[in-house]
Write a protein that holds these residues in place. Structure first.
Motif, PDB file in Angstrom:
ATOM      1  N   LEU B 321       1.517  -1.365   0.019  1.00  0.00           N
ATOM      2  CA  LEU B 321       0.130  -0.093   0.334  1.00  0.00           C
ATOM      3  C   LEU B 321       0.837   1.268  -0.023  1.00  0.00           C
ATOM      4  N   VAL B 322       2.019   0.728   0.940  1.00  0.00           N
ATOM      5  CA  VAL B 322       2.838   2.558   0.937  1.00  0.00           C
ATOM      6  C   VAL B 322       3.619   2.171  -0.310  1.00  0.00           C
ATOM      7  N   GLU B 323       4.065   1.644  -1.247  1.00  0.00           N
ATOM      8  CA  GLU B 323       4.198   1.946  -2.788  1.00  0.00           C
ATOM      9  C   GLU B 323       2.972   2.355  -3.349  1.00  0.00           C
ATOM     10  N   SER B 324       2.207   1.603  -2.939  1.00  0.00           N
ATOM     11  CA  SER B 324       1.311   2.300  -4.125  1.00  0.00           C
ATOM     12  C   SER B 324       1.543   3.682  -4.098  1.00  0.00           C
ATOM     13  N   ILE B 325       0.555   4.295  -2.694  1.00  0.00           N
ATOM     14  CA  ILE B 325       0.064   5.283  -2.063  1.00  0.00           C
ATOM     15  C   ILE B 325       1.708   6.532  -2.803  1.00  0.00           C
ATOM     16  N   ASN B 326       2.825   6.103  -2.665  1.00  0.00           N
ATOM     17  CA  ASN B 326       3.630   6.937  -3.837  1.00  0.00           C
ATOM     18  C   ASN B 326       3.833   6.736  -4.542  1.00  0.00           C
ATOM     19  N   GLN B 327       3.272   6.245  -5.694  1.00  0.00           N
ATOM     20  CA  GLN B 327       3.707   5.779  -6.644  1.00  0.00           C
ATOM     21  C   GLN B 327       2.185   6.910  -7.286  1.00  0.00           C
ATOM     22  N   SER B 328       1.551   6.741  -7.208  1.00  0.00           N
ATOM     23  CA  SER B 328       0.371   7.260  -7.354  1.00  0.00           C
ATOM     24  C   SER B 328       0.284   9.074  -7.167  1.00  0.00           C
ATOM     25  N   ALA B 329       0.762   8.583  -5.839  1.00  0.00           N
ATOM     26  CA  ALA B 329       1.012  11.088  -5.914  1.00  0.00           C
ATOM     27  C   ALA B 329       2.229  11.126  -6.528  1.00  0.00           C
ATOM     28  N   MET B 330       3.155  10.603  -6.805  1.00  0.00           N
ATOM     29  CA  MET B 330       4.411  10.975  -8.170  1.00  0.00           C
ATOM     30  C   MET B 330       3.734  10.595  -9.243  1.00  0.00           C
ATOM     31  N   GLU B 331       2.905   9.931  -9.603  1.00  0.00           N
ATOM     32  CA  GLU B 331       2.366  10.017 -11.183  1.00  0.00           C
ATOM     33  C   GLU B 331       1.170  11.232 -11.319  1.00  0.00           C
ATOM     34  N   GLU B 332       0.471  11.426  -9.858  1.00  0.00           N
ATOM     35  CA  GLU B 332      -0.177  12.948 -10.260  1.00  0.00           C
ATOM     36  C   GLU B 332       0.870  13.890 -10.461  1.00  0.00           C
ATOM     37  N   ALA B 333       1.581  14.229  -9.671  1.00  0.00           N
ATOM     38  CA  ALA B 333       2.782  14.762  -9.480  1.00  0.00           C
ATOM     39  C   ALA B 333       3.390  15.288 -11.094  1.00  0.00           C
ATOM     40  N   ASP B 334       3.557  14.389 -11.558  1.00  0.00           N
ATOM     41  CA  ASP B 334       3.778  14.225 -12.941  1.00  0.00           C
ATOM     42  C   ASP B 334       3.147  14.811 -13.912  1.00  0.00           C
ATOM     43  N   ALA B 335       1.652  14.526 -13.781  1.00  0.00           N
ATOM     44  CA  ALA B 335       0.595  14.687 -14.708  1.00  0.00           C
ATOM     45  C   ALA B 335       0.624  16.381 -14.225  1.00  0.00           C
ATOM     46  N   ALA B 336       0.111  16.640 -13.443  1.00  0.00           N
ATOM     47  CA  ALA B 336       0.103  18.264 -12.931  1.00  0.00           C
ATOM     48  C   ALA B 336       1.086  19.047 -13.345  1.00  0.00           C
ATOM     49  N   ALA B 337       2.697  18.097 -13.813  1.00  0.00           N
ATOM     50  CA  ALA B 337       4.029  18.993 -14.195  1.00  0.00           C
ATOM     51  C   ALA B 337       2.972  19.427 -15.913  1.00  0.00           C
ATOM     52  N   VAL B 338       2.657  18.137 -16.620  1.00  0.00           N
ATOM     53  CA  VAL B 338       1.969  17.760 -18.332  1.00  0.00           C
ATOM     54  C   VAL B 338       0.839  18.769 -18.023  1.00  0.00           C
ATOM     55  N   PHE B 339       0.052  19.185 -17.052  1.00  0.00           N
ATOM     56  CA  PHE B 339      -1.213  19.640 -16.997  1.00  0.00           C
ATOM     57  C   PHE B 339      -0.769  21.327 -17.148  1.00  0.00           C
ATOM     58  N   ALA B 340       0.749  21.847 -16.458  1.00  0.00           N
ATOM     59  CA  ALA B 340       1.095  23.448 -16.471  1.00  0.00           C
ATOM     60  C   ALA B 340       1.853  23.418 -17.177  1.00  0.00           C
ATOM     61  N   ASP B 341       2.310  22.898 -17.986  1.00  0.00           N
ATOM     62  CA  ASP B 341       3.491  22.652 -19.485  1.00  0.00           C
ATOM     63  C   ASP B 341       2.438  22.275 -20.744  1.00  0.00           C
TER      64      ASP B 341
END
Lengths: 325, 375
Positions: B321-341
């Motif tokens: 669960l720890v791994e998946s929570i971290n993974q999805s937070a990183m993906e969310e942040a990456d997606a936010a960077a793309v959205f901002a771009d």
């Protein structure tokens, strides 16, 4: 129509708005129990109670900031500064917070605060208590500044300010507090940003605001009686927004302009007005624009000299004759 | 003679008060009613929020290094438990206002990573439409009143929000956050006085990370051991909190909230925390503290890791669960960077919008005329 003083007109505006909207709160040093340092709020505590009329400690940055925060949640504070000179210790709140928050939030927040109090020299109190910061404050987009010269305008502008959804800074004048004039009993407002022709004329336009309007009206009398000159006096009433069209229309009619203000000359309100006239009515001018402001020094204490430091009728007459020459 | 004015004393390591030091292991505040009341799902949600703040901030570093974020960028990494613990307790009449290190609070009140990242890159899709930047996040619909750039300037505003809550007769509060450097600003003391004088339901939260920019607490604050204790001068209650333990933050903040809600009384809370990065990205972080100190905090007091360990021990979390929570937070942040771009800039016409309410909402009721925006 009832004749009341400038002070009573301000009080009437607050009374009517306190009755109209329960979100209106009067706050400031000595506004409640003491009845106001200049008695502008006299009797309001008795009528509205301590929840609506609130004495603050001597703590301008604190209580002005508090009012700004409260206004973000829909309270409509009318904050009294004993002198606008005291705004300088609350400058961050007045400019950075009240003036910028709507912009920096992309329009999500607005700040319907009124700050009012006297901003004038001429009272023999020295430099620290004699500042006229309308030009400094009006130079910040996000802020509105008004300077009523008559009892009628004092009531109407203050009521408009209280209903306005942006920060409005009302700069009064202690020397005008006892001036009397006709003021309707009924509800009215003076729209912010509309100048008023206080005297019609055809030979020269004088643009002024605040007590300089009264000085200019006296000068206009002298000019008419002693020199046969017909002077139009435009009272700006509001510094920002600025009624550019009324200024221009008057100059286009008289072809000559004299600008009178109680500020010091450098970057005063009239520097902006002079720019406006030359930019948009250059071909209408028959003479260079004239200007009268306070002598460029910190406000002197000595009363005899202070009266000469500020614009006074004879100086305005002299400057007018130069523009007319 | 040692002259404090002419000698720049070398800072000693930033340490927390003895009373806040505790042995490793589960938090002694785990069973405090506000924490015991949390369901497993709520504990996981709280952990997830802290993880999201961390990954958002770390993604910001990359975006900054790519040259896409201008101005100042003050990161919250290391301080997550402060915003997470305090804001997780708030109800519908509780408000939040803070200084310029404001991303964590924004994400905690429910702002999206997209609007937060786009604001950093100055895009129209940002929370403030690219007009505020890192230091000026706002979400009044979520009771979040910023994001303020001038140190301590928000303290009177927060006191005013609390005043408005009280004026309306609501059972609420305002949490007014500031850093340890803000406590020496006059506006903060004026706010303290008004809050205590008028019994306003405001909680001043000092996030003490040890350094006001590059100046250690001992070099900037007289009587540096007790910033919260200054509350006594105003007759206010105060407390100190270990900000590496989200349970402790919640437990002690809940007492202050109770005081605000039930008695309409203010509190000063000093929450000891630590930032891993410089004051802002413009701070090379080489002159005023030892790398060793940062390492020690990271390894022994990391708030996200400590909470993770606690929840693993309590079998609320699993490694997966720890791994998946971290993974999805990183993906969310990456997606936010793309959205901002991919988001557009504001236009030149947007520069003159949102200056005046009256100008943006012209109608028959408008009482303001004349020229208000000048050429």
């Amino acid at each position: 129509m009832p004749v009341i003083s400038y002070r009573e007109a301000l009080r009437a505006a607050m009374r009517e708005e306190l009755k109209r909207d329960e979100n209106v709160v009067i706050m400031g040093e000595e506004v409640a129990q003491f009845n106001g340092a200049y008695k502008v709020t006299e009797g309001l505590l008795k009528e509205f109670g301590p929840k609506r009329i609130v004495d603050t400690p001597i703590s301008e940055a604190g209580f002005i900031g508090l009012g700004i925060g409260a206004s973000m949640l829909g309270i409509r504070p009318v904050m009294e500064l004993m002198f606008w000179s005291f705004s300088y210790v609350a400058f961050d709140q007045i400019v950075n917070n009240a003036g910028n928050i709507r912009y920096m939030s992309g329009g999500l927040i607005h700040c319907p605060i009124v700050i009012r109090g006297p901003a004038n020299g001429g009272t023999n109190v020295g430099a620290t208590h004699s500042h006229t910061p309308e030009a400094i404050l009006a130079s910040h987009p996000g802020i509105k500044v008004v300077c009523p010269a008559s009892p009628y305008d004092a009531k109407g502008l203050l009521k408009a300010a209280i209903r306005d959804n942006d920060p409005v800074y009302v700069m009064e004048n202690t020397i005008l507090y006892n001036d009397k004039g006709e003021v309707p009993d009924e509800d009215y407002i003076v729209p912010i940003g509309v100048a008023d022709i206080k005297r019609e004329g055809s030979d020269l336009t004088i643009v002024a605001h605040g007590r300089a309007v009264i000085t200019s009206l006296k000068a206009a009398e002298i000019l008419e009686k002693e020199h046969g000159v017909s002077v139009e006096v435009v009272d700006l009433r509001s510094i920002r927004p600025l009624d550019e069209e009324t200024i221009l229309a008057s100059v286009r009619k008289t072809h000559r302009a004299l600008l009178v203000e109680e500020n010091k000359p450098f970057c005063g309100v009239d520097a902006q007005v002079a720019y406006l006239i030359q930019a948009r009515a250059f071909d209408d001018l028959d003479a260079p624009i004239g200007r009268v402001s306070s002598i460029d020094a910190p406000q002197i204490y000595c009363k005899r000299m202070e009266d000469l430091q500020l614009p006074y009728p004879a100086r305005v007459v002299e400057a007018a004759l130069k523009v007319l020459a | 003679m040692d002259d404090k004015l002419t000698t720049v004393a070398k800072s000693t390591a930033f340490t927390h008060p003895e009373s806040l030091k505790r042995p490793a292991g589960p938090s002694e505040f785990a069973q405090h009613p506000v924490n015991a009341a949390l369901t497993s799902a709520e504990k996981i949600a709280l952990y997830t929020k802290m993880v999201r703040i961390r990954h958002f901030e770390q993604r910001c570093i990359r975006t900054y290094q790519q040259g896409k974020i201008g101005g100042f960028l003050h990161l919250y990494v290391g301080q997550e438990a402060v915003a997470a613990g305090t804001i997780s307790l708030l109800g519908k009449n509780d408000h939040v206002i803070t200084g310029y290190r404001d991303h964590g609070h924004g994400l905690m009140v429910g702002m999206s990573m997209n609007e937060c990242m786009a604001e950093l890159t100055g895009k129209i899709t940002g929370c403030s439409q690219g007009k505020g930047g890192s230091m000026h996040y706002f979400a009044p619909d979520k009771n979040y009143w910023g994001g303020h750039g001038i140190v301590g300037g928000q303290a009177p505003l927060g006191t005013g929000l609390a005043y408005a809550v009280k004026y309306r007769g609501l059972k609420g509060s305002c949490l007014a956050y500031m850093g340890d450097g803000a406590v020496n600003q006059g506006a903060v003391h004026e706010a303290y006085n008004l809050a205590a004088l008028w019994d306003l339901p405001v909680i001043f939260v000092i996030e003490n990370n040890g350094y006001s920019m590059g100046t250690s607490q001992e070099r900037s604050s007289a009587h540096p051991g007790c910033l919260a204790k200054r509350a006594e001068g105003y007759g206010m209650d105060w407390d100190i909190i270990n900000g590496h333990d989200v349970y402790e933050v919640r437990a002690k903040t809940s007492e202050a909230l109770k005081r605000a809600h039930e008695k309409s009384k203010p509190t000063v809370l000093e929450i000891f925390t630590y930032r891993y990065f410089g004051h802002s990205m413009a701070d090379p972080d080489k002159t005023y503290r030892d790398k060793e100190e940062i390492k020690t905090y990271r390894e022994t007091k990391d708030p996200v890791f400590l909470f993770e360990k606690e929840l693993l021990l309590a079998k609320v979390l699993t490694k997966e669960l720890v791994e998946s929570i971290n993974q999805s937070a990183m993906e969310e942040a990456d997606a936010a960077a793309v959205f901002a771009d991919e988001s557009p800039d504001p236009t030149v016409a947007d520069i003159t919008k949102h200056i005046y309410w009256e100008e943006d909402n012209r109608g028959p009721q408008t009482t303001s005329r004349g020229t208000i925006i000048f050429e």
